[in-house]
Motif scaffolding. Structure first.
Motif, PDB file in Angstrom:
ATOM      1  N   GLY A 187       0.952  -1.166   0.072  1.00  0.00           N
ATOM      2  CA  GLY A 187       0.231   0.028  -0.016  1.00  0.00           C
ATOM      3  C   GLY A 187       1.097   1.139   0.173  1.00  0.00           C
ATOM      4  O   GLY A 187       1.733   1.333   0.778  1.00  0.00           O
ATOM      5  N   SER A 188       0.499   2.152  -0.739  1.00  0.00           N
ATOM      6  CA  SER A 188       1.501   3.349  -0.992  1.00  0.00           C
ATOM      7  C   SER A 188       1.226   4.511   0.089  1.00  0.00           C
ATOM      8  O   SER A 188       2.071   5.200   0.487  1.00  0.00           O
ATOM      9  CB  SER A 188       1.264   4.045  -2.288  1.00  0.00           C
ATOM     10  OG  SER A 188       0.003   4.720  -2.254  1.00  0.00           O
ATOM     11  N   ASP A 189       0.073   4.514   0.642  1.00  0.00           N
ATOM     12  CA  ASP A 189      -0.277   5.552   1.778  1.00  0.00           C
ATOM     13  C   ASP A 189      -0.101   6.749   1.145  1.00  0.00           C
ATOM     14  O   ASP A 189      -0.039   7.844   1.949  1.00  0.00           O
ATOM     15  CB  ASP A 189       0.755   5.430   3.033  1.00  0.00           C
ATOM     16  CG  ASP A 189       0.133   6.039   4.254  1.00  0.00           C
ATOM     17  OD1 ASP A 189      -1.121   6.294   4.249  1.00  0.00           O
ATOM     18  OD2 ASP A 189       0.886   6.647   4.944  1.00  0.00           O
ATOM     19  N   TRP A 190      -0.346   6.894  -0.208  1.00  0.00           N
ATOM     20  CA  TRP A 190      -0.504   8.342  -0.818  1.00  0.00           C
ATOM     21  C   TRP A 190      -1.632   9.029  -0.372  1.00  0.00           C
ATOM     22  O   TRP A 190      -2.732   8.278  -0.377  1.00  0.00           O
ATOM     23  CB  TRP A 190      -0.422   8.172  -2.148  1.00  0.00           C
ATOM     24  CG  TRP A 190      -0.253   9.188  -2.959  1.00  0.00           C
ATOM     25  CD1 TRP A 190       0.796   9.948  -3.501  1.00  0.00           C
ATOM     26  CD2 TRP A 190      -1.429  10.113  -3.438  1.00  0.00           C
ATOM     27  NE1 TRP A 190       0.688  11.012  -3.986  1.00  0.00           N
ATOM     28  CE2 TRP A 190      -0.798  11.291  -4.080  1.00  0.00           C
ATOM     29  CE3 TRP A 190      -2.862  10.024  -3.433  1.00  0.00           C
ATOM     30  CZ2 TRP A 190      -1.677  12.155  -4.668  1.00  0.00           C
ATOM     31  CZ3 TRP A 190      -3.603  10.782  -4.132  1.00  0.00           C
ATOM     32  CH2 TRP A 190      -2.801  11.944  -4.765  1.00  0.00           C
ATOM     33  N   PRO A 191      -2.076  10.010  -0.251  1.00  0.00           N
ATOM     34  CA  PRO A 191      -0.824  11.088  -0.268  1.00  0.00           C
ATOM     35  C   PRO A 191      -0.066  11.265   1.020  1.00  0.00           C
ATOM     36  O   PRO A 191       0.956  12.080   1.064  1.00  0.00           O
ATOM     37  CB  PRO A 191      -1.653  12.407  -0.804  1.00  0.00           C
ATOM     38  CG  PRO A 191      -2.940  12.235   0.065  1.00  0.00           C
ATOM     39  CD  PRO A 191      -3.177  10.747  -0.038  1.00  0.00           C
ATOM     40  N   VAL A 192      -0.402  10.823   2.069  1.00  0.00           N
ATOM     41  CA  VAL A 192       0.284  10.951   3.301  1.00  0.00           C
ATOM     42  C   VAL A 192       1.906  10.571   3.407  1.00  0.00           C
ATOM     43  O   VAL A 192       2.566  11.452   3.789  1.00  0.00           O
ATOM     44  CB  VAL A 192      -0.359  10.151   4.591  1.00  0.00           C
ATOM     45  CG1 VAL A 192       0.492  10.211   5.787  1.00  0.00           C
ATOM     46  CG2 VAL A 192      -1.931  10.424   4.631  1.00  0.00           C
ATOM     47  N   SER A 193       2.143   9.769   2.541  1.00  0.00           N
ATOM     48  CA  SER A 193       3.484   9.251   2.227  1.00  0.00           C
ATOM     49  C   SER A 193       4.386  10.481   1.486  1.00  0.00           C
ATOM     50  O   SER A 193       5.598  10.435   1.693  1.00  0.00           O
ATOM     51  CB  SER A 193       3.756   7.941   1.244  1.00  0.00           C
ATOM     52  OG  SER A 193       3.122   8.294  -0.013  1.00  0.00           O
ATOM     53  N   THR A 194       3.738  11.321   1.091  1.00  0.00           N
ATOM     54  CA  THR A 194       4.556  12.399   0.470  1.00  0.00           C
ATOM     55  C   THR A 194       5.007  13.388   1.390  1.00  0.00           C
ATOM     56  O   THR A 194       5.943  14.276   0.928  1.00  0.00           O
ATOM     57  CB  THR A 194       3.757  13.252  -0.634  1.00  0.00           C
ATOM     58  OG1 THR A 194       2.475  13.755   0.286  1.00  0.00           O
ATOM     59  CG2 THR A 194       3.115  12.347  -1.747  1.00  0.00           C
ATOM     60  N   LEU A 195       4.834  13.220   2.520  1.00  0.00           N
ATOM     61  CA  LEU A 195       5.520  14.151   3.841  1.00  0.00           C
ATOM     62  C   LEU A 195       7.041  13.453   3.670  1.00  0.00           C
ATOM     63  O   LEU A 195       7.817  14.291   4.460  1.00  0.00           O
ATOM     64  CB  LEU A 195       4.792  13.866   5.119  1.00  0.00           C
ATOM     65  CG  LEU A 195       3.490  14.420   5.116  1.00  0.00           C
ATOM     66  CD1 LEU A 195       2.973  13.708   6.790  1.00  0.00           C
ATOM     67  CD2 LEU A 195       3.282  15.764   5.222  1.00  0.00           C
ATOM     68  N   GLU A 196       7.066  12.386   3.477  1.00  0.00           N
ATOM     69  CA  GLU A 196       8.685  11.669   3.475  1.00  0.00           C
ATOM     70  C   GLU A 196       9.153  11.373   2.032  1.00  0.00           C
ATOM     71  O   GLU A 196      10.149  11.317   1.683  1.00  0.00           O
ATOM     72  CB  GLU A 196       8.364  10.871   4.120  1.00  0.00           C
ATOM     73  CG  GLU A 196       8.482  10.775   5.766  1.00  0.00           C
ATOM     74  CD  GLU A 196       9.530  11.588   6.443  1.00  0.00           C
ATOM     75  OE1 GLU A 196      10.847  11.540   5.851  1.00  0.00           O
ATOM     76  OE2 GLU A 196       9.161  12.699   7.154  1.00  0.00           O
ATOM     77  N   ALA A 197       8.326  10.988   0.812  1.00  0.00           N
ATOM     78  CA  ALA A 197       8.712  10.440  -0.078  1.00  0.00           C
ATOM     79  C   ALA A 197       7.408  10.634  -1.189  1.00  0.00           C
ATOM     80  O   ALA A 197       6.553  10.142  -0.856  1.00  0.00           O
ATOM     81  CB  ALA A 197       9.377   9.341   0.123  1.00  0.00           C
ATOM     82  N   GLY A 198       7.851  10.972  -2.569  1.00  0.00           N
ATOM     83  CA  GLY A 198       6.680  10.590  -3.431  1.00  0.00           C
ATOM     84  C   GLY A 198       6.230   9.270  -3.781  1.00  0.00           C
ATOM     85  O   GLY A 198       7.053   8.155  -3.268  1.00  0.00           O
ATOM     86  N   TYR A 199       5.277   8.896  -4.505  1.00  0.00           N
ATOM     87  CA  TYR A 199       4.831   7.884  -4.881  1.00  0.00           C
ATOM     88  C   TYR A 199       5.728   6.835  -5.322  1.00  0.00           C
ATOM     89  O   TYR A 199       5.838   5.900  -4.870  1.00  0.00           O
ATOM     90  CB  TYR A 199       3.210   7.959  -5.640  1.00  0.00           C
ATOM     91  CG  TYR A 199       3.008   6.658  -5.946  1.00  0.00           C
ATOM     92  CD1 TYR A 199       1.976   5.864  -5.164  1.00  0.00           C
ATOM     93  CD2 TYR A 199       3.212   6.211  -7.386  1.00  0.00           C
ATOM     94  CE1 TYR A 199       1.474   4.658  -5.581  1.00  0.00           C
ATOM     95  CE2 TYR A 199       2.763   4.588  -7.498  1.00  0.00           C
ATOM     96  CZ  TYR A 199       1.956   3.939  -6.716  1.00  0.00           C
ATOM     97  OH  TYR A 199       1.297   2.908  -7.203  1.00  0.00           O
ATOM     98  N   LEU A 200       6.377   7.018  -6.469  1.00  0.00           N
ATOM     99  CA  LEU A 200       7.181   6.487  -7.031  1.00  0.00           C
ATOM    100  C   LEU A 200       8.302   5.947  -6.034  1.00  0.00           C
ATOM    101  O   LEU A 200       8.781   4.943  -5.954  1.00  0.00           O
ATOM    102  CB  LEU A 200       7.788   6.981  -8.369  1.00  0.00           C
ATOM    103  CG  LEU A 200       6.766   7.040  -9.396  1.00  0.00           C
ATOM    104  CD1 LEU A 200       7.457   7.820 -10.571  1.00  0.00           C
ATOM    105  CD2 LEU A 200       6.170   5.680  -9.721  1.00  0.00           C
ATOM    106  N   GLU A 201       8.886   7.101  -5.279  1.00  0.00           N
ATOM    107  CA  GLU A 201       9.879   6.648  -4.188  1.00  0.00           C
ATOM    108  C   GLU A 201       9.416   5.642  -3.305  1.00  0.00           C
ATOM    109  O   GLU A 201      10.042   4.730  -2.782  1.00  0.00           O
ATOM    110  CB  GLU A 201      10.405   7.859  -3.524  1.00  0.00           C
ATOM    111  CG  GLU A 201      11.639   7.671  -2.501  1.00  0.00           C
ATOM    112  CD  GLU A 201      12.791   7.386  -3.197  1.00  0.00           C
ATOM    113  OE1 GLU A 201      13.806   6.976  -2.352  1.00  0.00           O
ATOM    114  OE2 GLU A 201      12.912   7.089  -4.502  1.00  0.00           O
ATOM    115  N   ALA A 202       8.071   5.687  -2.641  1.00  0.00           N
ATOM    116  CA  ALA A 202       7.639   4.789  -1.826  1.00  0.00           C
ATOM    117  C   ALA A 202       7.640   3.256  -2.387  1.00  0.00           C
ATOM    118  O   ALA A 202       7.935   2.377  -1.824  1.00  0.00           O
ATOM    119  CB  ALA A 202       6.122   5.166  -1.280  1.00  0.00           C
ATOM    120  N   VAL A 203       7.250   3.342  -3.782  1.00  0.00           N
ATOM    121  CA  VAL A 203       7.285   1.855  -4.447  1.00  0.00           C
ATOM    122  C   VAL A 203       8.662   1.498  -4.473  1.00  0.00           C
ATOM    123  O   VAL A 203       9.050   0.254  -4.228  1.00  0.00           O
ATOM    124  CB  VAL A 203       6.646   2.237  -5.947  1.00  0.00           C
ATOM    125  CG1 VAL A 203       6.701   0.771  -6.675  1.00  0.00           C
ATOM    126  CG2 VAL A 203       5.095   2.606  -5.747  1.00  0.00           C
TER     127      VAL A 203
END
Length: 165
Positions: free
Chosen positions: A100-116
């Motif tokens: 699970g990407s946790d997007w958009p919350v994950s963008t606090l630390e990394a973009g979607y592609l970076e999380a993947v």
């Protein structure tokens, strides 16, 4: 701009006390964000014990999501995440894990592609079949069950309007 910590204490996922929760036959339990492990604190012992108990329940899967925002804000390394991911892979196996990407919350630390990409690196030891389970098949299997429930009605099919001649 630095991220501000949450105003209230974080809630941690605790596994059910019984080995088989009552009234949940046919329900798949999927704790989000691996139960919000204490990555920033670097403490794995209590979380590992609880998550292994959860993995012992046959109707559970785990979602590899939300880890980046549980790490020390702006000051984490992929190796800070590894003990938690390795524990979950060992406890659940790749066929009971889903990404699970946790997007958009994950963008606090990394973009979607970076999380993947980070999740891909954390699962590098898995075979291609096992990675396919984590990144595709487990979610397809688990979430396709709920698409027919009364909570998720089928989408309406819309007819195309005739075009004027």
């Amino acid at each position: 701009m630095p991220r501000t910590p949450p105003a209230s204490p974080r809630r941690r996922c605790r596994p059910p006390r019984s080995s088989r929760p009552q009234g949940l036959d046919g329900v798949v339990l999927c704790p989000r964000h691996l139960g919000k492990p204490p990555i920033a604190e670097g403490s794995t012992q209590s979380w590992t014990t609880d998550f292994r108990r959860l993995a012992a329940l046959p109707n559970t899967v785990a979602k590899l999501s939300g880890l980046l925002t549980e790490a020390a804000p702006g000051n984490w390394h992929i190796n800070d995440l590894r003990p938690f991911v390795d524990t979950v892979i060992d406890a659940f196996g790749p066929h009971r894990l889903t990404f699970g990407s946790d997007w958009p919350v994950s963008t606090l630390e990394a973009g979607y592609l970076e999380a993947v990409r980070i999740t891909g690196r954390l699962t590098d030891a898995l075979s291609p079949d096992e990675k396919d389970a984590v990144f595709r098949r487990t979610a397809t299997r688990v979430y396709s069950r709920s698409t027919r429930s009364h909570f998720h009605p089928r989408p309406r099919t819309h007819r195309r309007r005739p075009q004027p001649a």
